[in-house]
Scaffold this motif. Sequence first.
Motif, PDB file in Angstrom:
ATOM      1  N   GLU A   1      62.127 -51.790  15.688  1.00 55.91           N
ATOM      2  CA  GLU A   1      62.677 -50.816  16.635  1.00 55.91           C
ATOM      3  C   GLU A   1      62.724 -51.358  18.056  1.00 55.91           C
ATOM      4  N   MET A   2      62.367 -52.636  18.200  1.00 60.01           N
ATOM      5  CA  MET A   2      62.350 -53.240  19.535  1.00 60.01           C
ATOM      6  C   MET A   2      63.396 -54.341  19.690  1.00 60.01           C
ATOM      7  N   THR A   3      64.167 -54.626  18.660  1.00 63.80           N
ATOM      8  CA  THR A   3      65.135 -55.716  18.764  1.00 63.80           C
ATOM      9  C   THR A   3      66.176 -55.395  19.831  1.00 63.80           C
ATOM     10  N   TRP A   4      66.752 -56.433  20.403  1.00 61.27           N
ATOM     11  CA  TRP A   4      67.693 -56.222  21.511  1.00 61.27           C
ATOM     12  C   TRP A   4      68.885 -55.338  21.134  1.00 61.27           C
ATOM     13  N   PRO A   5      69.471 -55.434  19.943  1.00 66.38           N
ATOM     14  CA  PRO A   5      70.557 -54.501  19.607  1.00 66.38           C
ATOM     15  C   PRO A   5      70.101 -53.035  19.634  1.00 66.38           C
ATOM     16  N   VAL A   6      68.887 -52.772  19.131  1.00 67.97           N
ATOM     17  CA  VAL A   6      68.362 -51.397  19.160  1.00 67.97           C
ATOM     18  C   VAL A   6      68.097 -50.973  20.600  1.00 67.97           C
ATOM     19  N   THR A   7      67.485 -51.866  21.361  1.00 67.50           N
ATOM     20  CA  THR A   7      67.200 -51.572  22.769  1.00 67.50           C
ATOM     21  C   THR A   7      68.486 -51.325  23.547  1.00 67.50           C
ATOM     22  N   ALA A   8      69.497 -52.141  23.301  1.00 67.04           N
ATOM     23  CA  ALA A   8      70.783 -51.967  23.989  1.00 67.04           C
ATOM     24  C   ALA A   8      71.388 -50.605  23.678  1.00 67.04           C
ATOM     25  N   ARG A   9      71.310 -50.194  22.406  1.00 66.24           N
ATOM     26  CA  ARG A   9      71.852 -48.877  22.035  1.00 66.24           C
ATOM     27  C   ARG A   9      71.117 -47.754  22.769  1.00 66.24           C
ATOM     28  N   LYS A  10      69.797 -47.862  22.875  1.00 68.04           N
ATOM     29  CA  LYS A  10      69.017 -46.829  23.563  1.00 68.04           C
ATOM     30  C   LYS A  10      69.383 -46.772  25.044  1.00 68.04           C
ATOM     31  N   TYR A  11      69.586 -47.939  25.645  1.00 70.32           N
ATOM     32  CA  TYR A  11      69.977 -47.948  27.058  1.00 70.32           C
ATOM     33  C   TYR A  11      71.347 -47.328  27.264  1.00 70.32           C
ATOM     34  N   VAL A  12      72.294 -47.665  26.407  1.00 68.81           N
ATOM     35  CA  VAL A  12      73.645 -47.099  26.565  1.00 68.81           C
ATOM     36  C   VAL A  12      73.613 -45.583  26.386  1.00 68.81           C
ATOM     37  N   GLU A  13      72.837 -45.100  25.437  1.00 63.21           N
ATOM     38  CA  GLU A  13      72.683 -43.647  25.275  1.00 63.21           C
ATOM     39  C   GLU A  13      72.088 -43.029  26.531  1.00 63.21           C
ATOM     40  N   LEU A  14      71.134 -43.718  27.138  1.00 59.34           N
ATOM     41  CA  LEU A  14      70.534 -43.215  28.372  1.00 59.34           C
ATOM     42  C   LEU A  14      71.521 -43.264  29.529  1.00 59.34           C
ATOM     43  N   PHE A  15      72.324 -44.319  29.596  1.00 60.75           N
ATOM     44  CA  PHE A  15      73.352 -44.400  30.633  1.00 60.75           C
ATOM     45  C   PHE A  15      74.305 -43.208  30.517  1.00 60.75           C
ATOM     46  N   GLN A  16      74.689 -42.889  29.291  1.00 59.05           N
ATOM     47  CA  GLN A  16      75.578 -41.747  29.074  1.00 59.05           C
ATOM     48  C   GLN A  16      74.905 -40.457  29.537  1.00 59.05           C
ATOM     49  N   GLU A  17      73.639 -40.300  29.188  1.00 60.12           N
ATOM     50  CA  GLU A  17      72.906 -39.095  29.603  1.00 60.12           C
ATOM     51  C   GLU A  17      72.795 -39.035  31.124  1.00 60.12           C
ATOM     52  N   ALA A  18      72.559 -40.180  31.752  1.00 60.29           N
ATOM     53  CA  ALA A  18      72.450 -40.216  33.213  1.00 60.29           C
ATOM     54  C   ALA A  18      73.759 -39.801  33.862  1.00 60.29           C
ATOM     55  N   ARG A  19      74.847 -40.252  33.308  1.00 62.27           N
ATOM     56  CA  ARG A  19      76.138 -39.891  33.888  1.00 62.27           C
ATOM     57  C   ARG A  19      76.422 -38.401  33.721  1.00 62.27           C
ATOM     58  N   MET A  20      76.045 -37.861  32.562  1.00 59.58           N
ATOM     59  CA  MET A  20      76.315 -36.456  32.291  1.00 59.58           C
ATOM     60  C   MET A  20      75.404 -35.521  33.070  1.00 59.58           C
ATOM     61  N   THR A  21      74.234 -36.013  33.485  1.00 59.88           N
ATOM     62  CA  THR A  21      73.280 -35.137  34.175  1.00 59.88           C
ATOM     63  C   THR A  21      73.120 -35.481  35.639  1.00 59.88           C
ATOM     64  N   ARG A  22      73.941 -36.380  36.154  1.00 59.98           N
ATOM     65  CA  ARG A  22      73.793 -36.829  37.540  1.00 59.98           C
ATOM     66  C   ARG A  22      73.849 -35.676  38.516  1.00 59.98           C
ATOM     67  N   HIS A  23      74.700 -34.673  38.248  1.00 57.97           N
ATOM     68  CA  HIS A  23      74.882 -33.596  39.213  1.00 57.97           C
ATOM     69  C   HIS A  23      73.599 -32.852  39.484  1.00 57.97           C
ATOM     70  N   SER A  24      72.810 -32.582  38.435  1.00 57.34           N
ATOM     71  CA  SER A  24      71.587 -31.814  38.634  1.00 57.34           C
ATOM     72  C   SER A  24      70.530 -32.636  39.354  1.00 57.34           C
ATOM     73  N   VAL A  25      70.463 -33.940  39.035  1.00 56.60           N
ATOM     74  CA  VAL A  25      69.491 -34.794  39.713  1.00 56.60           C
ATOM     75  C   VAL A  25      69.822 -34.908  41.185  1.00 56.60           C
ATOM     76  N   THR A  26      71.116 -35.147  41.478  1.00 54.81           N
ATOM     77  CA  THR A  26      71.526 -35.276  42.865  1.00 54.81           C
ATOM     78  C   THR A  26      71.282 -33.988  43.612  1.00 54.81           C
ATOM     79  N   GLY A  27      71.543 -32.881  42.957  1.00 51.60           N
ATOM     80  CA  GLY A  27      71.313 -31.605  43.605  1.00 51.60           C
ATOM     81  C   GLY A  27      69.867 -31.411  43.978  1.00 51.60           C
ATOM     82  N   GLN A  28      68.940 -31.830  43.125  1.00 48.63           N
ATOM     83  CA  GLN A  28      67.521 -31.703  43.432  1.00 48.63           C
ATOM     84  C   GLN A  28      67.147 -32.578  44.612  1.00 48.63           C
ATOM     85  N   ASN A  29      67.745 -33.764  44.665  1.00 48.75           N
ATOM     86  CA  ASN A  29      67.337 -34.708  45.694  1.00 48.75           C
ATOM     87  C   ASN A  29      68.003 -34.444  47.036  1.00 48.75           C
ATOM     88  N   GLN A  30      69.216 -33.897  47.018  1.00 51.63           N
ATOM     89  CA  GLN A  30      70.002 -33.851  48.239  1.00 51.63           C
ATOM     90  C   GLN A  30      70.505 -32.449  48.543  1.00 51.63           C
TER      91      GLN A  30
END
Length: 776
Positions: free
Chosen positions: A363-392
């Motif tokens: 579960e630590m191989t680079w292909p698995v890790t890359a997939r987890k990061y891309v999923e997180l990147f997608q989540e970050a993009r979809m939730t950016r508005h709420s994070v920015t709103g909290q900060n700014q």
Amino acid sequence: MNNSILNIAFIGNYLPRQCGIATFTTSLCESVAAAHPGLSCFAVPITDIPEGYVYPDRVRFEIEEKNLESYRRAADFLNSNNPDIVCLQHEYGIFGGDDGIFILSLIRKLRMPIVTTLHTILQRPSARQRRILTEIAERSSFVVVMTEKAVDLISTVYNVPLSRIRLIPHGIPEMPFIDPSFYKGQYELTEKTVLLTFGLLSPNKGIEQVIRALPEIIKVKPETVYIVLGATHPGLIRHEGEAYRLSLQQLAAELHVEKHVLFRNRFVSPEELKEFLVMADIYITPYLYEEQITSGTLAYSFGIGNAIISTPYWHAAELLADGRGILVPFRSPEAIAEAVIRLASNDAERNTMRKNAFLAGREMTWPVTARKYVELFQEARMTRHSVTGQNQAALPLGGLFSEEEQNELPKLKLDHIKRLTDDTGMIQHAVYTVPNHNEGYCSDDNARALILMVLLSSQAEKVDPEIDRLAGIYLGLLQYAWEEASGRFRNFLNFDRSWRAEIASEDSHGRVVWALGTCLGKYANPGFQGAAAQLFEKALPVVSQFSSPRAWAFTIIAIHEYLQRFSGDRLVDGIREELSSRLFALYKRNADPQWPWFESYLTYDNAKLSHALILSGHDTENREMLDAGLGSLKWLMETQTSPRGHFRPVGSDRVYKKGEEMPLFDQQPLEANSAVSACLEAYRITGDFYWHKEAQRAFRWYLGGNDLSLFVFDALSGGCHDGLHVDRLNQNEGAESTLAFHIALSEMKEADKSILLEDPAPSQINKLSTRIGGEV
């Protein structure tokens, strides 16, 4: 809008620079690119030597470690290239300034979401270290850590919410489970028990503890060889040269084990490293201090399936628990010797440990890790508005206007409108702030531009030749758009002044009629009135054949403006009655208590439907129609209100259907303009200050009162960004968006002037829309 990730920038050291961060960043970037061929990945490394490195093509921009201005230039480069996500690798020592503080000057300027991987988390940071890491976490949509201990530290010591922390283990190469003897032959170590430590050499690695253990090990296992694989850390080389390595060699000689210690003084390639890892019977990490939250070398050896002996620093204590390795006390050669002899003498235990580690590492191989990061990147993009709103959330106007202007509506600035206008008309699109000639012109935008010029002319104290010049250009294009044969306006005009073949929409025709009616009703220039009158008379009757409610609404508003000056025109009044009846009938057919609206969905320019019904209800003294218009507008404004209370227009990502979840992005400047106009009309008709306050709230959307707390209006160019994405502004500033802002601004200024002339009560003066600070 398609919210998928298309472009990722990685900030961190990069190979061929020799360090663990460089290896990690390179492996992550290349793995993401390999696993997702549709993604564009590029790197922005930090360079620590004047001559630089021979980087691969993946590297697009270099940051000079000790040059503060280089970090600012990197931010400008990233904002210009506009990646969907920036993935930052953080370690205090790789950035310039005290404790790497220079990195803050970069991330403070970035406009896109940031996902930060934390490679060091100190349990007892200095005040500056705490401040740096806290700000990085606040400006990141998510922080990635690699161990449970790191989750605990970042949440308790730095107060990062657990909802913004993600645990993704350190990536490892993908390798089959291979017997150590597979590679021993090519290194002439076939009959040897191979111990291995690899990584950049530095005194905190504790290599001397293993060398001190060798005399006892050799007594039992005389065939033992200890390979120390890796170059001395470049930073250590610059300050001390090879003093540490020489001290290790001297220690081996003093203990008479020099023939059992093999130093490989170089930074090996990933492929060569795999061979050494496979060849090792036992891997050892004898680090001297507990406070090591991540070890890439440990992760690699674990994932390859090594039997591991380690001191119990944080990462090792967690990774090697439950029989996946052996932990020995810090600075204890005796314990190391005992553990090595135990594993070297017990093939069953050693192989079981190897297999357990290898299986856990899948579960630590680079292909698995890359997939987890891309999923997180997608989540970050979809939730950016709420994070920015909290900060700014408290960033309404700072930095764009003077202190006096921060409490006032922005001043009129037509620079970008003029930039988009040539002698043919207004070009409809822009690349950033540069006119995009490839897209040509459209009647829609030139109609909006004519409306703006009419509004500005009617508000001016004297004739402005520049307003007349621009109005003449826009009206001239609308004349050119008229096609006598079809009795319709064409819409899309190529830059070479040839019309595109497609038939213009009913909405486009209605919008031109609206502009013509506004010109006839409000413009003082008799020449323009005459030209507009000819077109208006030709274009108006065909609207009765249209089925588009928005075309009806635009025309109703046009007729309202026209009848302000020509109230005796019974033909035009009859068309208004017909279109208003249709619009009202549509409302009654579709509205219910939970959805008091004209259609079973919301799309674009929604408030114009309510606006038209309010006007007709008032002008024809039809109270039921007026109440329906006001009620539908009130519901629309409530629907377009965020939990924080700011205006949140229906997104254009898809149609908002009754009973479904409201789309939040892309939010379009047109919707704020439409809401401002309708609410101000409701205020003029009812005198209820609630409507003025709602117009004020909708206008604030342009000035930071939105989901991202970002200015959609560009005070520098005088333009307006083309929309609010889920994570950022659309950096292009086209005609529709820029005109929407300026029309809304001119209407707000006119409304405030009217309020002051009416001498309102002091309580109302305090609520004037010119006071726009403090509620964003």
